[in-house]
Each structure stands twice: as C-alpha cells, then as structure tokens.
Scaffold this motif. Structure first.
Motif, PDB file in Angstrom:
ATOM      1  N   THR A 163       0.826  -1.207   0.000  1.00  0.00           N
ATOM      2  CA  THR A 163       0.000   0.000   0.000  1.00  0.00           C
ATOM      3  C   THR A 163       0.859   1.255   0.000  1.00  0.00           C
ATOM      4  O   THR A 163       2.030   1.232   0.398  1.00  0.00           O
ATOM      5  N   LEU A 164       0.273   2.348  -0.430  1.00  0.00           N
ATOM      6  CA  LEU A 164       0.955   3.640  -0.376  1.00  0.00           C
ATOM      7  C   LEU A 164      -0.035   4.728  -0.021  1.00  0.00           C
ATOM      8  O   LEU A 164      -1.233   4.621  -0.294  1.00  0.00           O
ATOM      9  N   ALA A 187      -1.051  -2.246  -4.421  1.00  0.00           N
ATOM     10  CA  ALA A 187      -0.151  -2.821  -5.415  1.00  0.00           C
ATOM     11  C   ALA A 187      -0.893  -3.818  -6.301  1.00  0.00           C
ATOM     12  O   ALA A 187      -1.592  -4.706  -5.816  1.00  0.00           O
ATOM     13  N   VAL A 188      -0.735  -3.653  -7.627  1.00  0.00           N
ATOM     14  CA  VAL A 188      -1.283  -4.600  -8.596  1.00  0.00           C
ATOM     15  C   VAL A 188      -0.162  -5.335  -9.325  1.00  0.00           C
ATOM     16  O   VAL A 188      -0.404  -6.280 -10.064  1.00  0.00           O
ATOM     17  N   PHE A 193       0.943   0.752  -8.526  1.00  0.00           N
ATOM     18  CA  PHE A 193      -0.179   0.945  -7.611  1.00  0.00           C
ATOM     19  C   PHE A 193      -1.377   1.558  -8.338  1.00  0.00           C
ATOM     20  O   PHE A 193      -1.219   2.362  -9.255  1.00  0.00           O
ATOM     21  N   VAL A 194      -2.560   1.172  -7.893  1.00  0.00           N
ATOM     22  CA  VAL A 194      -3.818   1.723  -8.393  1.00  0.00           C
ATOM     23  C   VAL A 194      -4.648   2.175  -7.195  1.00  0.00           C
ATOM     24  O   VAL A 194      -4.676   1.481  -6.169  1.00  0.00           O
ATOM     25  N   GLY A 195      -5.316   3.309  -7.323  1.00  0.00           N
ATOM     26  CA  GLY A 195      -6.139   3.758  -6.216  1.00  0.00           C
ATOM     27  C   GLY A 195      -6.769   5.110  -6.472  1.00  0.00           C
ATOM     28  O   GLY A 195      -6.632   5.689  -7.556  1.00  0.00           O
ATOM     29  N   THR A 216       0.003   4.277 -10.942  1.00  0.00           N
ATOM     30  CA  THR A 216       1.284   4.879 -10.586  1.00  0.00           C
ATOM     31  C   THR A 216       2.400   3.842 -10.534  1.00  0.00           C
ATOM     32  O   THR A 216       2.222   2.760  -9.975  1.00  0.00           O
ATOM     33  N   GLY A 217       3.546   4.193 -11.113  1.00  0.00           N
ATOM     34  CA  GLY A 217       4.752   3.402 -10.906  1.00  0.00           C
ATOM     35  C   GLY A 217       5.182   2.530 -12.057  1.00  0.00           C
ATOM     36  O   GLY A 217       6.189   1.820 -11.933  1.00  0.00           O
ATOM     37  N   PHE A 218       4.492   2.555 -13.211  1.00  0.00           N
ATOM     38  CA  PHE A 218       4.926   1.697 -14.310  1.00  0.00           C
ATOM     39  C   PHE A 218       6.100   2.340 -15.041  1.00  0.00           C
ATOM     40  O   PHE A 218       6.251   3.563 -15.073  1.00  0.00           O
ATOM     41  N   THR A 219       6.926   1.501 -15.630  1.00  0.00           N
ATOM     42  CA  THR A 219       8.183   1.934 -16.221  1.00  0.00           C
ATOM     43  C   THR A 219       8.144   1.834 -17.738  1.00  0.00           C
ATOM     44  O   THR A 219       7.671   0.848 -18.294  1.00  0.00           O
ATOM     45  N   VAL A 220       8.671   2.860 -18.398  1.00  0.00           N
ATOM     46  CA  VAL A 220       8.914   2.843 -19.834  1.00  0.00           C
ATOM     47  C   VAL A 220      10.340   3.316 -20.048  1.00  0.00           C
ATOM     48  O   VAL A 220      10.650   4.489 -19.819  1.00  0.00           O
TER      49      VAL A 220
END
Length: 251
Positions: A163-164, A187-188, A193-195, A216-220
């Motif tokens: 969680t965040l 966290a997914v 994270f989704v929320g 939030t938090g995905f990387t490209v």
C-alpha cells in the motif's frame, strides 16, 4: 527521489493543472525506485501535463536537487520549477470568453527526512507568476505579474509493502494560491499501484476540487510514469473532467 529498498517502486506525482486563474502551483511528490544499488542519484527531473474539459491545458517541469547527500538519504534539497499553460472561461461582466495564459517560476530550499518506509519534506522559497487575460475582467483580481513567498510539504508512506499514501500541499502569498493533493494505492504488480486521488486548489478568485483514480509506478525505458483521470468541479465552469500524465527520470 530514491529511497531505501523497503519502499516499493512508484511515482506518486502531484500536479496542479490548468483551470481558470487557479493556483497552478504545480507541486508534486514522487516516490522511489526500489533497488538503490550503486545509483545514488542527486538530481530528479519530473515532467507533467494535465488537460481538463473545463478549457485548460498546463505543463510543468520540476528539478529536485540534493546538493549534499544523495536523494535516497536525508538531507537538504533545492527545488526549481517552471510552469506554462492556457485556459479560458466566460467573463463575469461582459459575457465574452476570457482567454488566459499563465507562466510561473518557483525556487525553494528545504530538507527531506528519509525513513525505512516513509519520507517527509518541507520547502520554503518564492514564486513569480504572470497571468495575462485577453479581455479585461474587473472581478478577477489575480491578473498581472507578481512575486510571493511560497511554502510546500510532501509526505510519502508505505503503511505496508502493498500500500501507499502520498500527499502534497503548497501555499503562496501571491494571490493566496493553495494546492492540496492526496492519493492512496494498492499494489497490482511489483511497484505499480492503483487507487483513488483527490485534489483541492484555488486562489483569491478561483477554486476547484477533483476526485479520480490513478495508475502509478509503471516503467517505460529509464522513466517511471503515473496516469490519472476523474471528475473536476470549479466555481466558474462547474463540472468537467481531467486527465494527467506524469513522468520522472533521475541521475
């Protein structure tokens, strides 16, 4: 910013975006990649853009610099920020559409405390804002150029590894501009994270609230990103929608 390995990967970015004569202070808070390794970054660059159906589009770039210790350690911070955007709204007296263009620059100095699963930062400095209107609106007191003292605070928590909670707030004495954003997430995936998120912003003329959701938090490549969307309601244009995209690179 890079924090200790106990904090999952994320970019919990906060941004103030274009709405008629809004605070547009565009501060945000960004979480951290997990594995510090040999990369003790001292500079983080954040970029964000938000578009609303209430006739506004804004972009902002922020540099957070750690002049003494790396970003993954407690220490002093320097924050430099530039914002630009356009918006429009119905004039309060003439009935004509007022089109605005806004630019803002901010420089602040502060300190960030880093713990195993949390980070807290406070800043103080000044901002310069130029707000030009296409049509004179006598009921809008926030037009023109000015300088104000500015204060900001960022909070990041991992109550658990899944969680965040992230929050950001700022206030400027220039036109009494304020901005508050809070987001929570579950966290997914590893570091993703989704929320929900909620934002309140305004100044001496304008106020708006937003409620939406974020990913939030995905990387490209070398960057981490956050996406947001939801409902927005302001005093002038009433109901509408917003979308945002935010990214971070550190070196």
């Amino acid at each position: 910013m890079r924090y200790p390995s106990a904090i999952p990967n994320l970019v919990a970015v906060l941004v103030a975006t274009g709405t008629p004569t809004a605070t547009l202070a565009a501060d945000w808070y960004t979480g951290a990649p997990t594995d510090v390794g040999a990369d003790e970054y001292i500079v983080a660059i954040d970029a964000a853009a938000t578009v609303t159906s209430n006739s506004s589009a804004f972009g902002v770039v922020t540099a957070t610099i750690a002049p003494v210790t790396p970003l993954n350690e407690s220490g002093p911070r320097l924050r430099l920020q530039g914002l630009s955007g356009v918006y429009s709204y119905p004039g309060s007296t003439s009935g004509r559409t007022v089109r605005g263009q806004q630019e803002e620059g901010t420089a602040m100095f502060g300190y960030e405390w880093i713990w195993k699963q949390a980070a807290l930062a406070g800043y103080v400095g000044f901002n310069v804002r130029s707000n030009e209107l296409s049509v004179l609106d006598p009921n809008n007191p926030v037009a023109g150029t000015g300088v104000g003292a500015k204060f900001a605070a960022d909070l990041y928590l991992n109550p658990t590894l899944e969680t965040l909670v992230a929050a950001n707030a700022s206030y400027s004495t220039l036109f009494h501009a304020y901005y508050v954003r809070v987001k929570a997430g579950f966290a997914v995936a590893d570091g993703v994270f989704v929320g929900p998120e909620a934002t309140l912003l305004g100044d001496a003329y304008f106020n708006q609230w937003r409620v939406g959701a974020h990913l939030t938090g995905f990387t490209v490549g070398p960057m981490k990103f956050s996406l947001g969307a939801g409902y927005a309601h302001d005093r002038v244009q009433k109901g509408g929608y917003y979308t945002s995209v935010e990214g971070r690179a550190a070196f």
